[in-house]
Design a protein around this motif. Sequence first.
Motif, PDB file in Angstrom:
ATOM      1  N   LEU A 158       0.839  -1.188   0.000  1.00 38.72           N
ATOM      2  CA  LEU A 158       0.000   0.000   0.000  1.00 38.72           C
ATOM      3  C   LEU A 158       0.879   1.245   0.000  1.00 38.72           C
ATOM      4  O   LEU A 158       1.779   1.382   0.840  1.00 38.72           O
ATOM      5  N   ALA A 159       0.621   2.148  -0.909  1.00 40.93           N
ATOM      6  CA  ALA A 159       1.443   3.352  -1.026  1.00 40.93           C
ATOM      7  C   ALA A 159       1.365   4.211   0.238  1.00 40.93           C
ATOM      8  O   ALA A 159       2.352   4.833   0.628  1.00 40.93           O
ATOM      9  N   VAL A 160       0.210   4.246   0.879  1.00 41.84           N
ATOM     10  CA  VAL A 160       0.049   5.042   2.102  1.00 41.84           C
ATOM     11  C   VAL A 160       1.024   4.574   3.174  1.00 41.84           C
ATOM     12  O   VAL A 160       1.665   5.389   3.852  1.00 41.84           O
ATOM     13  N   ASP A 161       1.151   3.266   3.337  1.00 42.96           N
ATOM     14  CA  ASP A 161       2.048   2.726   4.355  1.00 42.96           C
ATOM     15  C   ASP A 161       3.510   3.013   4.017  1.00 42.96           C
ATOM     16  O   ASP A 161       4.310   3.340   4.894  1.00 42.96           O
ATOM     17  N   VAL A 162       3.837   2.892   2.735  1.00 48.96           N
ATOM     18  CA  VAL A 162       5.213   3.156   2.309  1.00 48.96           C
ATOM     19  C   VAL A 162       5.592   4.610   2.556  1.00 48.96           C
ATOM     20  O   VAL A 162       6.669   4.917   3.067  1.00 48.96           O
ATOM     21  N   VAL A 163       4.696   5.526   2.214  1.00 46.34           N
ATOM     22  CA  VAL A 163       4.950   6.953   2.424  1.00 46.34           C
ATOM     23  C   VAL A 163       5.136   7.258   3.903  1.00 46.34           C
ATOM     24  O   VAL A 163       6.026   8.030   4.292  1.00 46.34           O
ATOM     25  N   ALA A 188      -4.613   1.721  -4.776  1.00 45.26           N
ATOM     26  CA  ALA A 188      -4.017   1.753  -3.432  1.00 45.26           C
ATOM     27  C   ALA A 188      -2.507   1.534  -3.449  1.00 45.26           C
ATOM     28  O   ALA A 188      -1.807   1.974  -2.525  1.00 45.26           O
ATOM     29  N   ASP A 189      -2.002   0.886  -4.491  1.00 42.94           N
ATOM     30  CA  ASP A 189      -0.559   0.601  -4.544  1.00 42.94           C
ATOM     31  C   ASP A 189       0.184   1.559  -5.469  1.00 42.94           C
ATOM     32  O   ASP A 189       1.353   1.333  -5.801  1.00 42.94           O
TER      33      ASP A 189
END
Length: 216
Positions: A158-163, A188-189
């Motif tokens: 998930l891009a949110v978690d990576v950010v 989401a990714d």
Amino acid sequence: MAVVVTEILSLGALRSPGEMGADIVAAEGQSLGNALNFGGPHVGLLAGRDKFVRQMPGRLVGETVDAEGRRGWVLTLSTREQHIRREKATSNICTNSGLCALAFTIHLALLGEAGLTRLARLNHAAAVALAERLERIPRVSLVNRTFFNEFTVRLPRLAVDVVEELAQKRVLAGVPVSRFYPKHDGVADLLLIAATEMTTAEDVDRLEQGLREVLS
């Protein structure tokens, strides 16, 4: 034909919309002379061929919603002080379109034609170099092959978690596409990333290394 230009700097590397047959052009000019300050200001640009000038509106009305979510309409091409008595105005700066236009004009005049072209090429080169570096990371893929100084990559998480994890490492990775399309599960990714003439080699190294660490 109507054309919308979301990044005015790109016109330093492309033919103008008029040369490509556009009759009406709308653009965002914020990136020239108007630094973002807590979300703004932005500079809306609107141009048309001479034969359409007298048909252009003096005001543009946009659709919005009020505090209770009800559909409404607002003037989007006017400053607040035009609609209240001058003596009751609490500010003449935050909505002064004249100051934004002046800053834009000065910035563009100082750049000149050669400077605008060089700046556009620097932006594109920086984005291409960054995209090539990130694409070498396992399970990271480039979504759009054609871009100016912004591009999207697909991540294995998930891009949110990576950010968020990269922010803890003091690395601003980009913007999750899900912020713009919260109801679309298929994005989401996806991570939107930008590179400009201000992006340094150190910035690129830190982002690449940070992504490798959080995705390992």
